[in-house]
Design an enzyme around this catalytic site. Structure first.
Site, mmCIF file in Angstrom:
data_model
loop_
_atom_site.group_PDB
_atom_site.id
_atom_site.type_symbol
_atom_site.label_atom_id
_atom_site.label_comp_id
_atom_site.label_asym_id
_atom_site.label_seq_id
_atom_site.Cartn_x
_atom_site.Cartn_y
_atom_site.Cartn_z
ATOM 1 N N ASP A 95 0.938 -1.196 0.040
ATOM 2 C CA ASP A 95 0.195 -0.088 0.054
ATOM 3 C C ASP A 95 0.770 1.319 0.146
ATOM 4 O O ASP A 95 1.592 1.190 0.791
ATOM 5 C CB ASP A 95 -1.029 -0.002 1.406
ATOM 6 N N ASP B 41 -4.237 2.582 -4.945
ATOM 7 C CA ASP B 41 -2.571 2.444 -4.442
ATOM 8 C C ASP B 41 -2.410 0.964 -3.626
ATOM 9 O O ASP B 41 -1.428 1.119 -2.927
ATOM 10 C CB ASP B 41 -2.256 3.519 -3.851
ATOM 11 N N GLU B 42 -3.213 0.015 -3.902
ATOM 12 C CA GLU B 42 -2.766 -1.146 -2.928
ATOM 13 C C GLU B 42 -3.107 -2.243 -3.693
ATOM 14 O O GLU B 42 -3.882 -2.366 -4.486
ATOM 15 C CB GLU B 42 -3.316 -1.226 -1.548
#
Ligand code: TTP
Ligand code: MG
Length: 400
Positions: free
Chosen positions: A11, A109-110
């Site tokens: 992340d 974002d992960e």
């Protein structure tokens, strides 16, 4: 014998804000707040995210921007640049595939990576974690946090524990002692109400929860009881589902300001239905289940779906169902922050899963065909039935 899994969760740190700091080195070391315009403390809308420097002032995602401004008037306030963030996200995801094809994207974002098969190649799980962080930094000058564990649940907790720039590895022999001190809010599926209910029984940590027998949990929480029982012992068998097997197509739109105007909401839903229909048709897919995602002001989110008799990729049909779902579920007078439309329950072009006598609504309408041609020629955003929407939307905020 079941082979042991090793799952990595990655992340990015303060993702939107970190990109802004990278793009503007003069912002490094300063509180940076990405979100709505604060207008000297009178602004509406919320914080998307903020740098770790801004977090020291108590600012966090989803906080009203006016409140953020009160806490930190000297902060650097920046409107989101969605297209840049989407591009950076795509480039980061490419790096994940240097390690394994088993990559499951979770958000912008992960992602989860199943690295069970590549430990030998790289040496150890720790080396993979370090290399992945290094590659992201080398290519993007952005820091990330990584958790590595025998399953998704533990890996996701681990990546968050030492943010920013963290690397936490959960030892498979010490899972219970890793979990015991953690707060219940770390448990996937435990919302505010569930946590309050647990607290009434004197249960505050995952360790407290792990002491309860299964029958007590089932009595109090029904089906979720078993889920909590398993998670509190660190048991989670969910596989990493690689992107190409993800069985849904969806698009969502975050408004730069929370919206009450029903016309804007309707047009956005039509626009999203068009996008989803278009992507389905490009992939030669038809689907049976239509999904609506609705996030109100303050991050309170509902998802609803409806399964059709016949699979479709027809924009009109998708929109009609979405409209019904929205009309039945939308709580009037509540401001909306995000809308999403999705399709699942796929059949392929040959209709292999259709029964012999089942009729398919696969046929795209004439309008779909014409619009698809225009999009192919002039780009995805060249045409929309939601005419006039362009005046109200902020194109930077489309996140696909
Ligand atoms: P997160 O990973 O939740 O947050 P983050 O990357 O900014 O910070 P952290 O170091 O704690 O991981 O979300 C990723 C991005 O998604 C974030 O940079 C901005 C966006 N986002 C919003 O726009 N609104 C929100 O409420 C949240 C939680 C995230
Ligand atoms: Mg993040």
């Amino acid at each position: 014998m079941k082979t042991k899994k090793i799952i990595l969760h990655v992340d990015m740190d303060a993702f939107f804000a970190a990109i802004e700091q990278r793009e503007h080195p003069e912002f490094i070391g300063h509180p940076v707040i990405v979100g709505a315009d604060p207008q000297g403390g009178k602004g509406r809308g919320v914080v998307s995210t903020c740098s770790y420097e801004a977090r020291k002032f108590g600012i966090h995602s989803a906080m009203p921007i006016s409140r953020a401004y009160k806490l930190c008037p000297q902060g650097i306030y920046i409107p989101p640049n969605g297209s840049l963030y989407s591009q950076v996200s795509k480039d980061i995801f490419k790096l994940f595939y240097e390690f394994t094809d088993l990559v499951e994207p979770l958000s912008i974002d992960e992602a989860f990576l199943d690295i069970s098969g590549c430990i030998k190649l790289f040496g150890s799980a720790r080396i993979i974690g370090e290399k992945l962080k290094y590659r992201i930094y080398e290519v993007q000058t952005l820091t990330s946090s990584v958790g590595i564990a025998p399953n998704k649940f533990l890996a996701k907790i681990a990546s968050d524990l030492e943010k920013p720039d963290g690397l936490v590895i959960v030892d498979e022999n010490n899972i219970q002692s890793f979990l015991n001190p953690l707060k219940l809010s770390r448990m996937w599926g435990a919302g505010k109400k569930t946590i309050e209910k647990f607290e009434r029984f004197g249960i505050y940590t995952i360790g407290d929860l792990a002491k309860l027998p299964l029958n007590v949990l089932e009595q109090k929480f029904g089906k979720l009881g078993k889920h909590f029982y398993m998670l509190s012992r660190g048991i989670d068998d969910r596989p990493v589902i690689p992107e190409h097997l993800v069985k849904s197509v969806s698009n969502e739109f975050t408004f730069s300001e929370d919206i009450l105007d029903i016309n804007v909401l309707n047009k956005t839903l039509l626009r999203l239905s068009e996008k989803v229909g278009y992507r389905m048709r490009q992939k030669g897919l038809t689907g049976k289940t239509v999904h609506l995602k609705l996030r109100y002001e303050g991050f309170d989110t509902i998802t609803r779906n409806k399964t059709l008799k016949h699979p479709t990729s027809n924009t009109d049909i998708i929109f009609k169902v979405i409209n019904d779902l929205f009309t039945t579920n939308y709580e009037k007078k509540r401001k909306v922050r995000l809308l999403g439309v999705g399709m699942s329950g796929f059949q392929n072009k040959t209709g292999s899963q259709l029964s012999l006598f089942e009729q398919s609504d696969e046929k795209p309408s004439e309008l779909d065909i014409v619009e698809d041609l225009i999009r192919k020629k002039f780009g995805k955003d060249a045409i929309s039935r939601a005419e006039g929407l362009s005046k109200t939307k902020d194109p930077d905020r489309w996140i696909e």
